[in-house]
Enzyme design. Structure first.
Site, PDB file in Angstrom:
ATOM      1  N   HIS A  70       9.086   3.895 -23.062  1.00 49.76           N
ATOM      2  CA  HIS A  70       8.821   4.214 -21.667  1.00 49.76           C
ATOM      3  C   HIS A  70       9.754   5.323 -21.196  1.00 49.76           C
ATOM      4  O   HIS A  70      10.680   5.713 -21.905  1.00 49.76           O
ATOM      5  CB  HIS A  70       9.000   2.982 -20.768  1.00 49.76           C
ATOM      6  CG  HIS A  70       7.889   1.985 -20.882  1.00 49.76           C
ATOM      7  ND1 HIS A  70       7.864   1.010 -21.864  1.00 49.76           N
ATOM      8  CD2 HIS A  70       6.756   1.807 -20.144  1.00 49.76           C
ATOM      9  CE1 HIS A  70       6.770   0.276 -21.723  1.00 49.76           C
ATOM     10  NE2 HIS A  70       6.084   0.740 -20.691  1.00 49.76           N
ATOM     11  N   HIS A  71       9.533   5.767 -19.974  1.00 50.82           N
ATOM     12  CA  HIS A  71      10.353   6.819 -19.371  1.00 50.82           C
ATOM     13  C   HIS A  71      11.793   6.340 -19.140  1.00 50.82           C
ATOM     14  O   HIS A  71      12.084   5.145 -19.149  1.00 50.82           O
ATOM     15  CB  HIS A  71       9.736   7.263 -18.039  1.00 50.82           C
ATOM     16  CG  HIS A  71       9.491   6.113 -17.104  1.00 50.82           C
ATOM     17  ND1 HIS A  71      10.444   5.629 -16.240  1.00 50.82           N
ATOM     18  CD2 HIS A  71       8.383   5.349 -16.930  1.00 50.82           C
ATOM     19  CE1 HIS A  71       9.945   4.620 -15.553  1.00 50.82           C
ATOM     20  NE2 HIS A  71       8.698   4.417 -15.947  1.00 50.82           N
ATOM     21  N   ALA A  97       0.800  -1.227   0.000  1.00 53.75           N
ATOM     22  CA  ALA A  97       0.000   0.000   0.000  1.00 53.75           C
ATOM     23  C   ALA A  97       0.829   1.272   0.000  1.00 53.75           C
ATOM     24  O   ALA A  97       0.313   2.344  -0.331  1.00 53.75           O
ATOM     25  CB  ALA A  97      -0.940   0.001   1.207  1.00 53.75           C
ATOM     26  N   THR A 147       2.906  -7.944  -9.152  1.00 57.76           N
ATOM     27  CA  THR A 147       4.285  -7.937  -8.687  1.00 57.76           C
ATOM     28  C   THR A 147       5.199  -8.561  -9.731  1.00 57.76           C
ATOM     29  O   THR A 147       4.940  -9.682 -10.202  1.00 57.76           O
ATOM     30  CB  THR A 147       4.413  -8.695  -7.347  1.00 57.76           C
ATOM     31  OG1 THR A 147       3.685  -7.971  -6.347  1.00 57.76           O
ATOM     32  CG2 THR A 147       5.861  -8.823  -6.915  1.00 57.76           C
ATOM     33  N   LYS A 181      12.899   3.490 -16.505  1.00 55.96           N
ATOM     34  CA  LYS A 181      12.541   2.072 -16.641  1.00 55.96           C
ATOM     35  C   LYS A 181      13.760   1.277 -17.088  1.00 55.96           C
ATOM     36  O   LYS A 181      14.368   1.582 -18.111  1.00 55.96           O
ATOM     37  CB  LYS A 181      11.391   1.892 -17.635  1.00 55.96           C
ATOM     38  CG  LYS A 181      10.863   0.455 -17.695  1.00 55.96           C
ATOM     39  CD  LYS A 181       9.602   0.377 -18.514  1.00 55.96           C
ATOM     40  CE  LYS A 181       9.058  -1.037 -18.601  1.00 55.96           C
ATOM     41  NZ  LYS A 181       8.710  -1.588 -17.273  1.00 55.96           N
ATOM     42  N   ALA A 227      -0.745 -10.347 -13.895  1.00 51.43           N
ATOM     43  CA  ALA A 227      -0.604  -9.681 -15.192  1.00 51.43           C
ATOM     44  C   ALA A 227       0.550  -8.703 -15.149  1.00 51.43           C
ATOM     45  O   ALA A 227       0.842  -8.107 -14.102  1.00 51.43           O
ATOM     46  CB  ALA A 227      -1.895  -8.953 -15.567  1.00 51.43           C
ATOM     47  N   SER A 228       1.205  -8.532 -16.289  1.00 57.52           N
ATOM     48  CA  SER A 228       2.276  -7.543 -16.405  1.00 57.52           C
ATOM     49  C   SER A 228       1.701  -6.153 -16.640  1.00 57.52           C
ATOM     50  O   SER A 228       2.398  -5.157 -16.450  1.00 57.52           O
ATOM     51  CB  SER A 228       3.213  -7.916 -17.562  1.00 57.52           C
ATOM     52  OG  SER A 228       2.503  -7.964 -18.796  1.00 57.52           O
ATOM     53  N   ASN A 229       0.437  -6.085 -17.039  1.00 58.68           N
ATOM     54  CA  ASN A 229      -0.201  -4.805 -17.345  1.00 58.68           C
ATOM     55  C   ASN A 229      -1.692  -4.939 -17.086  1.00 58.68           C
ATOM     56  O   ASN A 229      -2.325  -5.859 -17.606  1.00 58.68           O
ATOM     57  CB  ASN A 229       0.061  -4.428 -18.807  1.00 58.68           C
ATOM     58  CG  ASN A 229      -0.365  -3.027 -19.146  1.00 58.68           C
ATOM     59  OD1 ASN A 229      -1.469  -2.604 -18.824  1.00 58.68           O
ATOM     60  ND2 ASN A 229       0.502  -2.275 -19.810  1.00 58.68           N
TER      61      ASN A 229
END
Length: 237
Positions: free
Chosen positions: A148-149, A12, A93, A152, A116-118
């Site tokens: 991606h940024h 969390a 995760t 990553k 899931a990866s996404n």
């Protein structure tokens, strides 16, 4: 199962965990009954949600679904708790090893699980379109291009690999290309190229909230399902 799905958020204090807490507060189909953080919480109750340290996981109240966006070392305890309580698990995760993936498969004999990866609902639809295109266009070149940024580290991205696997399973030979630039949240293009024509299937993420919304959508629909392994696309309706 109660009409409102009771959620436990594992991880969390992370970026996804915070988004899940914030977005769930605006929904009527689910409610967070426990938030689990790696370290002892500074406040025990925040906006009506009780917080627990990871070492206190066994003391969490009853829940229908755990949503896990944590670290690999925290995966076994939350999976074990879900099995012990007969609750569903939704996990994003990353970095799980073969032993952990095998444990997830084994748990699916007793509870509904989704990894899931996404969690973007759009990516779930995109994956299905990629499968259909690969099967319908045998012999065409297939390229998966992702951006991606700059922070990553992994390349290709997990989502790119998932899309590539969907194409490969339907006969395509896949090549990958990765771009790291600026603050791009995530862009994925699956390109099929034949003689004189090209098909591009594209998904662009405008913000990271889409992944939290998708996880909440999946969790609300996974609760009460029979044991088994589920995909985001199985829970779109």
């Amino acid at each position: 199962m109660s009409e409102t799905t009771r959620l436990l958020i594992h991880g969390a204090s992370g970026r996804m965990g915070q988004a899940l807490l914030r977005l769930c507060a605006d929904r009527t189909d689910c409610a967070v009954v426990a938030a689990i953080t790696n370290r002892s919480p500074v406040q025990r109750v925040v906006d009506g949600v009780p917080f627990f340290a990871a070492k206190e996981l066994s003391g969490a109240p009853a829940f229908d679904v755990a949503i896990d966006f944590s670290l690999p070392e925290g995966f076994a305890p939350i999976l074990a708790l879900c099995v012990a309580r007969g609750a569903a698990l939704v996990s994003g995760t990353t970095g799980l090893d073969e032993v952990q993936r095998a444990a997830l498969e084994a748990a699916a004999q007793r509870i509904p699980v989704l990894w899931a990866s996404n969690f973007s609902l759009g990516v779930a639809v995109l994956t299905e379109l990629v499968e259909r295109a690969a099967a319908a266009l045998p012999g065409w070149d297939c390229d998966v291009v992702e951006a991606h940024h700059t922070q990553k580290k992994d390349a290709p991205s997990g989502t790119a690999l998932t899309l590539g696997a969907a194409a490969t399973a339907n006969g395509a030979k896949v090549s990958y290309a990765s771009l790291r630039a600026g603050d791009i949240v995530g862009e994925h293009t699956v390109q099929f190229t034949g003689l004189g024509e090209r098909v591009e299937l594209v998904h662009r993420a405008g913000n990271r909230d889409i992944f939290a919304r998708g996880a909440l959508h999946a969790a609300a629909r996974l609760a009460g399902r029979p044991p088994g392994v589920y995909r985001v696309r199985d829970l779109l309706d």
